[in-house]
Design a protein around this motif. Structure first.
Motif, PDB file in Angstrom:
ATOM      1  N   VAL A 125       7.401  20.836 -27.764  1.00 24.07           N
ATOM      2  CA  VAL A 125       7.118  22.147 -28.347  1.00 24.07           C
ATOM      3  C   VAL A 125       8.341  23.051 -28.240  1.00 24.07           C
ATOM      4  CG1 VAL A 125       5.668  24.209 -28.247  1.00 24.07           C
ATOM      5  CG2 VAL A 125       4.656  21.947 -27.847  1.00 24.07           C
ATOM      6  N   ALA A 126       8.870  23.223 -27.026  1.00 22.92           N
ATOM      7  CA  ALA A 126      10.067  24.065 -26.857  1.00 22.92           C
ATOM      8  C   ALA A 126      10.650  23.909 -25.469  1.00 22.92           C
ATOM      9  CB  ALA A 126       9.744  25.534 -27.107  1.00 22.92           C
ATOM     10  N   GLN A 127      11.965  23.883 -25.401  1.00 20.61           N
ATOM     11  CA  GLN A 127      12.636  24.019 -24.108  1.00 20.61           C
ATOM     12  C   GLN A 127      12.633  25.499 -23.767  1.00 20.61           C
ATOM     13  OE1 GLN A 127      16.673  22.333 -23.679  1.00 20.61           O
ATOM     14  NE2 GLN A 127      17.175  24.136 -22.466  1.00 20.61           N
ATOM     15  N   LEU A 128      12.415  25.807 -22.491  1.00 14.98           N
ATOM     16  CA  LEU A 128      12.356  27.200 -22.054  1.00 14.98           C
ATOM     17  C   LEU A 128      13.686  27.693 -21.511  1.00 14.98           C
ATOM     18  CD1 LEU A 128       8.937  27.072 -20.167  1.00 14.98           C
ATOM     19  CD2 LEU A 128       9.354  27.825 -22.522  1.00 14.98           C
ATOM     20  N   GLY A 129      14.400  26.820 -20.806  1.00 13.07           N
ATOM     21  CA  GLY A 129      15.649  27.245 -20.213  1.00 13.07           C
ATOM     22  C   GLY A 129      16.249  26.162 -19.345  1.00 13.07           C
TER      23      GLY A 129
END
Length: 330
Positions: A125-129
């Protein structure tokens, strides 16, 4: 001149056909209403840790944007395998998500028979950091810089010990990667968590330790530990004066920790996009940014495709390292 007469049956059939055509031409809205109920974020770690804190901060912000309650459910165990497995076997509808760290890509290298198919069991879905681990020594250590320590390791293989939060953790793998890239030899002392390792490091029971920012910042602030270097390829914005290990005599070394959100494989792309958009908005909320910063992360919301490429590359990287170094999670 004959006039054609259409029967009621023909009119009815024509109406059905026209309805079918209009339906096929209408926009597809099967996922347009997502979400219609509560969403759950599974944290494969105990409550109270850094990943848990980030998840709870995100949940609050996501709830406002998505218009539905976002819950956090901790399912720790088996080195994150239990939580990962739960999400992989959940319905692929976007209502059950996983938040995890680089451990997501490390675990497949350390567990012979996973109950799920590695990263292929998930939809990114998404890398956050990203965040570095830290190379630390006691305030009383003879080593004042990372360069001094690396030089000593090269000249005295096997003479120093290092502590980690446990076998198979990101702190353990960061150190083993340093040994591999730098052709160094040091003895691993695994602990059951970061806290006991920090205690022994402060007391000079071990020569050095690898730790995350949240676990070490208290002892650093009190002057009991000295930060020698960060494990990332570039300096951390949180610790700009701390050199990287690549700058300190181990060129090419980079062992960052990353955080990401995943859904079960097969989750519709429209749902993944909606979640990715919501995460981007959540990352603009001050409370979320503050929590992410507290965990030492550099915020970087990626596309699903970017996270997928990262997870695949990382899984291949750690498998190679585990094989070369003979690393075990036992």
């Amino acid at each position: 001149m004959k006039t054609s007469i259409i029967s009621r049956r023909q009119v009815f059939a024509l109406g059905l056909a026209l309805s079918a055509v209009m339906t096929s031409l209408a926009p597809q809205t099967s996922h347009a209403a997502f979400p219609e109920r509560a969403i759950k974020i599974i944290v494969p770690y105990p409550a109270g840790g850094g990943t848990d804190a980030i998840a709870r901060s995100l949940a609050e912000a996501l709830s406002k944007d998505l218009g539905q309650t976002v819950l956090v459910d901790n399912k720790p165990g088996a080195g994150t395998v239990l939580g990962n497995d739960f999400v992989s076997k959940s319905p692929a509808d976007g209502y059950t998500l996983l938040i995890n760290t680089s451990s997501f890509s490390i675990v497949p290298s350390l567990v012979n028979k996973l109950p799920y198919a590695g990263e292929a069991a998930f939809a990114p879905v998404a890398q956050l950091g990203r965040a570095p681990n830290m190379l630390l020594v006691s305030a009383n250590s003879r080593f004042k810089t990372a360069k001094d320590l690396v030089a000593f390791l090269k000249a005295n293989p096997g003479k120093l010990t290092y502590g980690s939060a446990g076998n198979g953790t990101t702190t353990h793998l960061a150190a083993e990667s340093l040994k591999n890239v730098g052709k160094l030899d040091m003895l691993h002392v695994p602990y059951k968590g970061a806290s006991p390792m920090i205690t022994d490091l402060v007391g000079s029971q071990i020569d050095m330790g690898f730790a995350t920012q949240p676990s070490a910042v208290g002892a650093m602030a009190s002057g009991k530990l000295r930060l020698l270097a960060v494990t990332s390829g570039a300096r951390s914005p949180a610790w700009p004066d701390a050199p990287t290990l690549a700058e300190s005599g181990v060129p090419g070394y980079d062992a960052e920790v990353w955080y990401g959100i995943f859904a079960p494989a097969g989750t519709p792309p429209a749902v993944v996009k909606r979640l990715n958009d919501a995460l981007r908005k959540a990352a603009e909320v001050e409370s979320v940014r503050r929590q992410i910063s507290n965990e030492g992360l550099t915020l970087s919301i990626s596309t699903p495709e970017e996270l997928g490429r990262l997870a695949r590359a990382e899984e291949a990287r750690w498998k190679k390292l585990v094989k070369e170094q003979g690393i075990s999670s036992d």
